[in-house]
Design a protein around this motif. Structure first.
Motif, mmCIF file in Angstrom:
data_model
loop_
_atom_site.group_PDB
_atom_site.id
_atom_site.type_symbol
_atom_site.label_atom_id
_atom_site.label_comp_id
_atom_site.label_asym_id
_atom_site.label_seq_id
_atom_site.Cartn_x
_atom_site.Cartn_y
_atom_site.Cartn_z
ATOM 1 N N SER A 77 -2.558 9.108 20.613
ATOM 2 C CA SER A 77 -2.878 10.525 20.579
ATOM 3 C C SER A 77 -3.377 10.992 19.214
ATOM 4 C CB SER A 77 -1.642 11.338 20.974
ATOM 5 O OG SER A 77 -1.264 11.037 22.287
ATOM 6 N N LYS A 78 -3.351 10.127 18.214
ATOM 7 C CA LYS A 78 -3.872 10.499 16.903
ATOM 8 C C LYS A 78 -5.398 10.565 16.951
ATOM 9 C CE LYS A 78 -0.049 8.371 14.360
ATOM 10 N NZ LYS A 78 0.348 7.287 13.440
ATOM 11 N N LYS A 79 -5.966 11.388 16.074
ATOM 12 C CA LYS A 79 -7.419 11.512 16.021
ATOM 13 C C LYS A 79 -8.025 10.194 15.544
ATOM 14 C CE LYS A 79 -11.002 14.708 14.533
ATOM 15 N NZ LYS A 79 -12.015 13.722 14.242
ATOM 16 N N VAL A 80 -9.063 9.773 16.256
ATOM 17 C CA VAL A 80 -9.746 8.540 15.897
ATOM 18 C C VAL A 80 -10.792 8.861 14.838
ATOM 19 C CG1 VAL A 80 -11.137 6.631 16.753
ATOM 20 C CG2 VAL A 80 -9.379 7.640 18.212
ATOM 21 N N ASP A 81 -10.792 8.097 13.734
ATOM 22 C CA ASP A 81 -11.714 8.344 12.633
ATOM 23 C C ASP A 81 -13.161 8.161 13.096
ATOM 24 O OD1 ASP A 81 -13.313 6.988 10.146
ATOM 25 O OD2 ASP A 81 -11.954 8.569 9.482
ATOM 26 N N SER A 82 -14.007 9.150 12.829
ATOM 27 C CA SER A 82 -15.384 9.116 13.324
ATOM 28 C C SER A 82 -16.194 7.974 12.728
ATOM 29 C CB SER A 82 -16.076 10.451 13.045
ATOM 30 O OG SER A 82 -16.089 10.729 11.660
ATOM 31 N N VAL A 83 -15.924 7.629 11.472
ATOM 32 C CA VAL A 83 -16.645 6.510 10.850
ATOM 33 C C VAL A 83 -16.285 5.204 11.534
ATOM 34 C CG1 VAL A 83 -16.962 5.187 8.726
ATOM 35 C CG2 VAL A 83 -16.847 7.678 8.633
ATOM 36 N N GLU A 84 -15.003 5.046 11.902
ATOM 37 C CA GLU A 84 -14.582 3.840 12.605
ATOM 38 C C GLU A 84 -15.227 3.760 13.984
ATOM 39 O OE1 GLU A 84 -12.870 1.309 11.329
ATOM 40 O OE2 GLU A 84 -13.013 2.465 9.462
ATOM 41 N N VAL A 85 -15.429 4.912 14.618
ATOM 42 C CA VAL A 85 -16.102 4.931 15.917
ATOM 43 C C VAL A 85 -17.526 4.397 15.774
ATOM 44 C CG1 VAL A 85 -17.029 6.424 17.731
ATOM 45 C CG2 VAL A 85 -14.719 6.811 16.858
ATOM 46 N N VAL A 86 -18.253 4.887 14.767
ATOM 47 C CA VAL A 86 -19.634 4.445 14.559
ATOM 48 C C VAL A 86 -19.676 2.961 14.222
ATOM 49 C CG1 VAL A 86 -21.695 4.721 13.146
ATOM 50 C CG2 VAL A 86 -20.427 6.733 13.904
ATOM 51 N N PHE B 244 -19.467 8.043 22.622
ATOM 52 C CA PHE B 244 -18.697 9.285 22.525
ATOM 53 C C PHE B 244 -17.785 9.493 23.734
ATOM 54 C CE2 PHE B 244 -22.999 9.940 20.714
ATOM 55 C CZ PHE B 244 -22.653 9.839 19.370
ATOM 56 N N GLY B 245 -17.359 8.389 24.356
ATOM 57 C CA GLY B 245 -16.444 8.476 25.480
ATOM 58 C C GLY B 245 -15.101 9.035 25.053
ATOM 59 N N LYS B 246 -14.524 9.855 25.907
ATOM 60 C CA LYS B 246 -13.232 10.484 25.582
ATOM 61 C C LYS B 246 -12.215 10.120 26.655
ATOM 62 C CE LYS B 246 -15.606 14.142 23.127
ATOM 63 N NZ LYS B 246 -16.898 13.420 23.249
ATOM 64 N N ALA B 247 -11.311 9.240 26.299
ATOM 65 C CA ALA B 247 -10.267 8.793 27.224
ATOM 66 C C ALA B 247 -9.026 9.666 27.055
ATOM 67 C CB ALA B 247 -9.931 7.324 26.963
ATOM 68 N N PRO B 248 -8.196 9.758 28.082
ATOM 69 C CA PRO B 248 -6.990 10.586 27.991
ATOM 70 C C PRO B 248 -6.111 10.196 26.795
ATOM 71 C CG PRO B 248 -7.339 9.900 30.239
ATOM 72 C CD PRO B 248 -8.334 9.139 29.421
ATOM 73 N N GLY B 249 -5.747 11.191 25.997
ATOM 74 C CA GLY B 249 -4.856 10.955 24.871
ATOM 75 C C GLY B 249 -5.517 10.481 23.604
ATOM 76 N N LYS B 250 -6.828 10.210 23.633
ATOM 77 C CA LYS B 250 -7.542 9.767 22.435
ATOM 78 C C LYS B 250 -8.509 10.874 22.005
ATOM 79 C CE LYS B 250 -8.694 5.474 21.869
ATOM 80 N NZ LYS B 250 -9.320 4.131 22.042
ATOM 81 N N PHE B 251 -8.406 11.272 20.766
ATOM 82 C CA PHE B 251 -9.187 12.396 20.277
ATOM 83 C C PHE B 251 -10.254 11.885 19.312
ATOM 84 C CE2 PHE B 251 -4.934 13.661 21.379
ATOM 85 C CZ PHE B 251 -5.173 14.702 22.277
ATOM 86 N N THR B 252 -11.515 12.022 19.706
ATOM 87 C CA THR B 252 -12.605 11.426 18.939
ATOM 88 C C THR B 252 -13.826 12.313 19.005
ATOM 89 O OG1 THR B 252 -13.885 9.400 18.643
ATOM 90 C CG2 THR B 252 -13.436 10.063 20.912
ATOM 91 N N ILE B 253 -14.851 11.941 18.261
ATOM 92 C CA ILE B 253 -16.068 12.765 18.171
ATOM 93 C C ILE B 253 -16.790 12.808 19.521
ATOM 94 C CG2 ILE B 253 -16.399 12.424 15.709
ATOM 95 C CD1 ILE B 253 -18.455 10.275 16.367
#
Length: 319
Positions: free
Chosen positions: A8-17, A310-319
């Motif tokens: 449930s923690k915010k996922v770092d946008s740089v790590e996503v990229v 930019f997929g958003k799964a339940p409980g994961k908060f990302t860009i």
């Protein structure tokens, strides 16, 4: 609990990229998904369908049959809901064109425990179709043809990608097997959908859901009032449900009865009920096929979040 808190923690946008750049799955999934969209549109247009733009917000939206959080907007004193599905709008749209489709964004704020299913996103797209004066079996037949058409195109154009991810993928053969929910429960118990999917090597149809297990707009069988004239498509190899649809209720008194039976408030559907009361709604049938789930099945991926940027799964908060 620890897993949920970490998730449930915010996922770092740089790590996503970084993930997008380093994991070739995203590159390949976009190619396959683009082919799914293009082939589906081509298939439907050739059969006389008209594409409509999606409805993003409305005074009415699908109540759904499971617990999700509502997303709503207050605008100049009026309340709009963010679309959970275009089902009610589709019923009205076929009054304008007999055969319609739309690639419709849906927002369903699922509980975070749904993440582990591998099948859920909170922000996803489904191909919605609806046809006036059609029966359930005609929609199922159409969708079998669409699935075969899309998979054939994917295998012909991108066999190298499929060989890398899902080498056992094959073009299904018609007709797909059908099994009632009652029969499936007798054979497999409460986990009938999961077990049916895991033990199948071809897509199959689940039909005849009990009346309280689905929404008020699914049509009651006039020959058996305990069941509905609806269906789910179950992908094989454990990939689960991918299409849901059926015939629609269109008579005012029947719709009111069904809304009350489900425990939904009539006031939530005031505009829709006005249209029904005036007798404008007509018999129709249709369905929605999840684009991300279809992509996941074709590629054999472990989680649907890998099917899109930019997929958003339940409980994961990302860009």
């Amino acid at each position: 609990m620890k897993k949920i808190l970490e998730m449930s923690k915010k996922v770092d946008s740089v790590e996503v990229v970084k993930s997008y750049l380093s994991d070739k799955t995203y590159y390949d999934a976009l190619i396959i998904q683009s082919e799914i969209l293009g082939s589906s549109r081509e298939f439907l247009v050739e059969r006389g369908f008209v594409e409509m733009l999606p409805v993003i917000i409305s005074t009415i939206t699908d109540p759904l049959n499971h617990d999700v959080l509502d997303a709503q907007i207050d605008y100049y004193g009026y309340k709009y809901y963010v679309t959970k599905s275009m089902i009610l709008q589709k019923q009205v749209s076929v009054l304008v064109h007999d055969k319609i489709f739309s690639f419709s964004p849906n927002l369903r704020l699922e509980k975070e425990e749904k993440y582990d299913s591998g099948r859920h996103l909170i922000d996803f797209v489904q191909l919605d179709i609806e046809i006036k004066n059609k029966k359930r079996e005609e929609i199922m037949d159409l969708m079998e043809d669409l699935i075969i058409y899309v998979i054939r195109n994917v295998l012909e154009k991108y066999s190298d990608i499929i060989e890398k991810y899902h080498p056992s993928l094959k073009i299904p053969s018609k007709p797909f097997k059908k099994i009632s929910v009652k029969k499936a429960k007798e054979l497999y118990g409460d986990e009938y959908e999961k077990l049916l999917s895991e033990q199948s090597d071809q897509p199959l149809w689940l039909i005849d859901f009990p009346i309280l297990e689905r929404e008020f707009y699914d049509k009651q069988d006039p020959k058996n009032s305990d069941i509905l004239l609806d269906f789910d498509l179950i992908y094989p190899e454990g990939f689960g449900e991918g299409i849901s649809g059926g015939e629609r209720e269109h008579e005012y008194e029947q719709i009111v009865k069904r809304i009350k039976l489900k425990g939904n408030g009539l006031e939530s559907y005031e505009d829709y009920l006005k249209i029904a009361k005036e007798g404008y709604l007509e018999q129709s049938a249709g369905c929605g096929i999840g684009i991300e789930r279809f992509t996941r099945f074709i590629l054999g991926l472990d989680h649907v979040e890998k099917t899109r940027l930019f997929g958003k799964a339940p409980g994961k908060f990302t860009i």
